[in-house]
Motif scaffolding. Structure first.
Motif, short mmCIF file in Angstrom:
data_model
loop_
_atom_site.label_atom_id
_atom_site.label_comp_id
_atom_site.label_asym_id
_atom_site.label_seq_id
_atom_site.Cartn_x
_atom_site.Cartn_y
_atom_site.Cartn_z
N ARG A 1 -7.28 8.24 2.32
CA ARG A 1 -5.86 7.93 2.15
C ARG A 1 -5.54 6.57 2.79
N VAL A 2 -6.15 6.33 3.96
CA VAL A 2 -5.92 5.05 4.64
C VAL A 2 -6.39 3.90 3.75
N SER B 1 -0.48 6.58 -9.02
CA SER B 1 -0.13 7.27 -7.78
C SER B 1 -1.26 7.13 -6.76
N LEU B 2 -0.91 7.49 -5.54
CA LEU B 2 -1.90 7.41 -4.46
C LEU B 2 -3.04 8.39 -4.74
N GLY B 3 -2.67 9.58 -5.25
CA GLY B 3 -3.67 10.61 -5.53
C GLY B 3 -4.70 10.12 -6.54
N ALA C 1 -6.75 3.82 0.53
CA ALA C 1 -5.87 3.68 -0.64
C ALA C 1 -4.53 3.07 -0.26
N MET C 2 -4.04 3.43 0.92
CA MET C 2 -2.72 2.94 1.34
C MET C 2 -2.74 1.46 1.71
N THR C 3 -3.89 0.98 2.17
CA THR C 3 -3.92 -0.41 2.65
C THR C 3 -4.07 -1.43 1.52
N GLY C 4 -4.25 -0.96 0.32
CA GLY C 4 -4.39 -1.90 -0.80
C GLY C 4 -3.15 -1.92 -1.68
N ASP C 5 -3.07 -2.97 -2.48
CA ASP C 5 -2.00 -3.06 -3.48
C ASP C 5 -2.58 -2.70 -4.83
N VAL C 6 -1.90 -1.80 -5.54
CA VAL C 6 -2.34 -1.48 -6.90
C VAL C 6 -1.78 -2.55 -7.83
#
Lengths: 143, 846
Positions: free
Chosen positions: A25-26, A2-4, A28-33
């Motif tokens: 958050r930015v 998850s993002l968290g 984390a959001m801009t990368g691909d897991v």
């Protein structure tokens, strides 16, 4: 993942820990897991430095080719970043990366890394610190 | 000169091509006149004899009738006359419409056919937008007028004569008074109309330029964006639009001035009848009943007169438009119709010789003193630039005939030889080939599309359905030219060539990316389901890379909408959010209560996106790099939150629909946001359980059940029948390998390539290398005796030497001319080498 959970790892990193929640958050959001199985290759020596990787879970082996085959240079752990130098220089990677076990990475594209450095000076300072530390380590070894 | 070149005037065109229909319509028109006259006469009989008359009974057809009976008979006769009159009008109108459309089709075809016959010089200066506007928009209104060109004046003049005759029968002097002002209108209206005609011509010219500029705007996207010149183009278009509006305004003013004059002059007639007729009635010189009858007839007279005036206006406007269009489709040196119409020509054998062709710098063409390609010989054309070599190839192919010099095959000059005959002997593979709208197969067999024996299909105004079939189906494909017996053998040959020249991987990928049409489903769903089962058996190889659909489990790699329904509509859509525009689906979600869940999730996503927007600002490049969400999504989410006081106020209907769409597109593993916890997933599964009974069996939806083929999903998605795990995308290549193995295990390799042949292709969506290979195969399939190729490094996967080897193996006796930048890549062997030197001359380096 998850993002968290990804943010939790980033928060513990010296490089990103200086950022507030929304900026974390930015990032984390801009990368691909991405997930890798043991032994799977993440990058090869000579690949273009098109992304940096934040290790979210597990260990990553940094490998260098030798006449006797590939040699493990070091092992990086969760909460460390790898590939940022190739991103900054734009040069091909000088090492290969492989998963030491089951791992998760946050893959951040070069353009995003550069944009983050432009937008968040505190991250840029963090990267400079990492580079300086590595340089110091190299100098210490060669001395 | 073709028939289509002789169209003089609009009336002449109509008469020439619809003589029979016009005569039939005139006959119907003539039939209507006695009916019209009787429909005027019978009411008079009803009033004067049945109602006011005194001598009853009357004898009618041997039957004695009393007043009421007589009244009923006349009333029914009147009704029948009205029905007959309208019936004839209906027939005439339908006839006019059909005739008009047919003539419009003929005119469009004739104009298009003329474009095909334009000489290259004219084609080079042709403005695409203007031409399309001329053929489509400009002559569109003519379709409504063609049918009535001859019938309307006859019909309306006839009606006018009938009414006028009726008035003159009542009173000659009043009749004269009734028509007193018509000569004035007859003279005045054409004078005023002439200016409108000129304005219409200016408007048509403006519309053509406008169409051309809009076309340019679409073609020059790269230049416009790289130079930031959109405002300049838009300003130019705004100017043209303004000019167009100004011309139209002037047309309206004059048009309504004419209308005003017509109305005014028409009202002068009753003025005369009231004043002079009234005076005569008062003086006892005229009967009041006669004056009233004439006034009524005058009212009837106005209808045909107005129609005639309108006709004159339209005739002059459309005649001018017709002439204007025709002028734009004439050119000096038009090719003879037989050259392009597929007429048989000489069989061209022997060496290709180009000689004494001077340099043409505007066309980048070097001087060609002499170029000879013997049958079976190989020649290399090198040096110069790409445009130089392309110009030589075009001259040699007979596409760009030089004004001086000679191009001949086997001693026969190509000048005046039908294109079909040249096409049968020679093939040109240019550096930037064109793409034919349709499938890959259409593009490959394009060089074999020949008329099946007759001239049907290119004759002007050909019957519907005689155009070239959109695909390789007979009778357009000349299998003999390809040296095969029929479609199956041709397909096998295409696949063989695709393998040799590296087109097969593209065909396979195209097959995997396409969606089956309804017509294909029956034949293909079986084999593809076999592949699905084969893939399911490979779970050990790819189990870590995919998340299979399971009715009892939430699929973290599927969209929220797909998870809610465990199905998707059978009509394809680019994004799940687009499905929400369907009222039936919205209704279903509402009935299930799923709309509330979607809105709730949409709001949660919007909050997270707005936070991102807030921390980096709307100008940041990072906004373009957020996986799963576009810049617009993020900024719109921020705007909605700002408008709704952080969603404390209910969103508007539009905002709610947008938020639901955001949720419908959401994929948990890709989009990462923590908006779908275990409880929310359980709600999704509960809603799915209620949705499935409503969806199963509905033709509008296809579920993700193991045995259901989903027509809205691609072939690859159907074969896999699972979602690719986004976190394992670095290893997705293994899925494709597994799929290839499954195809191979099932012996469906060739079948999949066949499926790829029917994949639609669009300009701009095909990689340049693939397009060039398609063009090469297009040329090779027809087994030309002469092959001219603009060689690029990507024309064969193994390089230029392999390319020459393969071509030579396929066409051992053909003359080959390979245009290359440097001949290093091709071992010329015994080949002749021609070089474009620094002075712009082609010289032999044999």
């Amino acid at each position: 993942m998850s993002l968290g959970s990804a943010m939790e790892v980033l928060r513990r990193m010296p490089l990103f820990g200086v950022l507030d929640e929304s900026r974390l958050r930015v990032v984390a959001m801009t990368g691909d897991v991405l997930s890798y199985l043991p032994g799977e290759r993440i990058a090869e020596k000579g690949d273009s430095g098109d992304a940096a990787f934040v290790i979210l879970e597990g260990d990553v082996e940094v490998l260098i080719p030798t006449d006797a085959g590939e040699r493990r240079l070091t092992t990086l752990h969760a909460g460390e970043i790898v590939g940022e130098l190739a991103v900054l220089t734009g040069n091909p990677r000088n090492t290969a990366l492989a998963a030491a076990g089951e791992i998760r990475l946050l893959r951040i594209e070069r353009e995003v890394v550069l944009a983050l450095l432009r937008e968040y000076p505190e991250v840029a300072l963090g990267v400079i610190r990492i580079i300086a530390e590595r340089l110091e380590a190299v100098n210490a070894r060669s001395a | 000169m073709m028939d289509s070149d002789r169209e003089g005037t609009l009336v002449g065109f109509v008469w020439r091509h619809s003589r029979r229909e016009q005569c039939l319509l005139l006959l119907l028109t003539a039939l209507s006149f006695p009916v019209v006259y009787l429909s005027l006469e019978v009411p008079k009989l009803i009033i004067n004899e049945a109602i006011s008359g005194g001598s009853f009974p009357v004898r009618l057809g041997g039957v004695e009738l009393g007043r009421i009976g007589y009244l009923m008979v006349l009333s029914i006769a009147f009704l029948l006359l009205v029905v007959a009159n309208n019936g004839i009008k209906w027939l005439i109108n339908v006839g006019l419409g059909i005739c008009g459309e047919r003539l419009l089709r003929r005119l469009r075809f004739a104009l298009t056919e003329r474009v095909v016959r334009f000489p290259m010089k004219r084609l080079r200066s042709l403005r695409q937008g203007e031409t399309i506007q001329s053929i489509m928009g400009e002559i569109e209104p003519l379709g409504g007028f063609f049918g009535e060109v001859i019938v309307t004046p006859v019909f309306q003049l006839g009606l006018f004569a009938v009414f006028l005759g009726f008035i003159f029968v009542q009173d000659v002097w009043l009749g004269l008074a009734a028509v007193a002002f018509y000569p004035v209108q007859t003279i005045l209206v054409p004078v005023l109309q002439a200016r409108i005609v000129a304005l219409n011509r200016a408007r048509a010219g403006n519309a053509r330029t406008l169409a051309d500029r809009i076309g340019t705007l679409l073609q020059l996207t790269a230049e416009i964006r790289s130079h930031g010149t959109a405002p300049w183009h838009l300003s130019e278009i705004a100017g043209l639009l303004g000019e167009n509006a100004a011309i139209r305004e002037r047309i309206f003013r004059r048009k309504y001035t004419i209308k005003f004059l017509n109305n005014f002059l028409s009202q002068l007639t009753p003025f005369l009848l009231f004043s002079i007729g009234g005076y005569l009635v008062i003086r006892g010189a005229l009967d009041l009943g006669a004056l009233v009858a004439v006034l009524a007839a005058c009212k009837e007279l106005a209808g045909p007169w107005r129609a005639l005036l309108g006709y004159v206006q339209r005739l002059s406007d459309f005649s001018s438009r017709y002439r204007f269009v025709q002028e734009g489709f004439r050119a000096d040196g038009m090719l003879a119709g037989r050259i392009v119409a597929g007429a048989a020509g000489p069989a061209l054998h022997g060496p290709l010789v180009v000689e004494d062709v001077p340099a043409e710098p505007p066309l980048d063409r070097p001087a060609i003193p002499r170029l000879e390609l013997p049958a079976g010989g190989t020649a290399i054309l090198r040096g110069g630039n790409l445009a130089n070599r392309g110009a030589v190839l075009r001259v040699a192919a007979g596409i760009d005939p030089p004004e001086q010099g000679r191009v001949a095959i086997g001693g026969t000059s190509l000048e005046g030889v039908p294109h079909g005959a040249i096409g049968a002997a020679l093939a040109l593979v240019p550096e930037a080939p064109g793409l034919i709208p349709g499938s890959i197969r259409t593009n490959l067999v394009y060089g074999l599309l020949r008329r099946a024996g007759t001239e049907a299909g290119t004759g002007a105004g050909a019957a519907p359905g005689t155009g070239p079939a959109a695909d390789a189906a007979a009778p357009w494909v000349d299998h003999a030219a390809a040296g095969v017996a029929g479609p199956e053998a041709l397909e096998a040959r295409i696949l063989d060539l695709a393998g040799r020249f590296g087109l097969a991987p593209y065909l396979r990928a195209a097959a995997m990316d396409r969606r089956l049409t309804a017509a294909e489903l029956g034949a293909w769903s079986g084999p593809l389901m076999r592949l699905r089962h084969e893939m399911a058996a490979q779970k050990a190889e790819i189990g870590d890379l995919v998340e299979p659909w399971d009715a009892a489990r939430f699929n973290g790699n599927g969209t929220l909408l797909a998870n809610l329904l465990y199905a998707l509509p059978t009509a394809p859509a680019a994004l799940p959010a687009a499905y929400l525009q369907d009222p039936a689906l919205r209704g279903l979600l509402r009935r299930l209560g799923a709309d509330r869940l979607l809105l709730e999730i949409g709001r949660a996503i919007a909050r997270d996106l707005a936070e991102i927007a807030g921390s980096i600002g709307s100008g940041s490049g990072i906004l373009d790099r957020v996986p799963g969400f576009g810049r617009q999504d993020i900024l719109e989410a921020a705007a909605i939150l700002a408008r709704s006081d952080d969603l404390r106020r209910a969103p508007s209907r539009r905002e709610a629909a947008w938020l639901m769409g955001l949720a419908a597109n959401f994929v948990q593993t890709r989009d990462k946001l923590d908006v779908l916890d275990a409880a929310a997933q359980a709600r999704v599964l509960a809603l799915r359980a209620r949705a499935l009974p409503l969806i199963r069996g509905s033709p509008a939806y296809a579920t993700f059940d193991a045995e259901t083929y989903h027509p809205a999903r691609t072939v690859a998605e159907n074969i896999l029948h699972a979602r690719r795990r986004f976190d394992r995308r670095s290893a997705w290549g293994r899925i494709d390998q597994a799929m290839e193995q499954a195809i191979s295990a099932q012996g469906l390799g060739a079948e999949i390539l066949r499926l790829g042949l029917d994949a639609p292709v669009a300009a701009g969506a095909v990689p340049a290398a693939v397009l060039r290979r398609i063009a090469l195969l297009r040329g090779l399939l027809k087994r030309p005796r002469i092959l001219l190729v603009a060689v690029t490094p990507d024309l064969h996967p193994d390089g230029e030497a392999a390319l020459l080897r393969e071509i030579r193996a396929l066409l051992p006796e053909a003359a080959l001319l390979l245009a290359v930048e440097r001949s290093g890549g091709i071992a010329p062997g015994p080949a002749t080498v021609w070089e474009i030197d620094a002075r712009g001359r082609m010289v032999s380096r044999a």
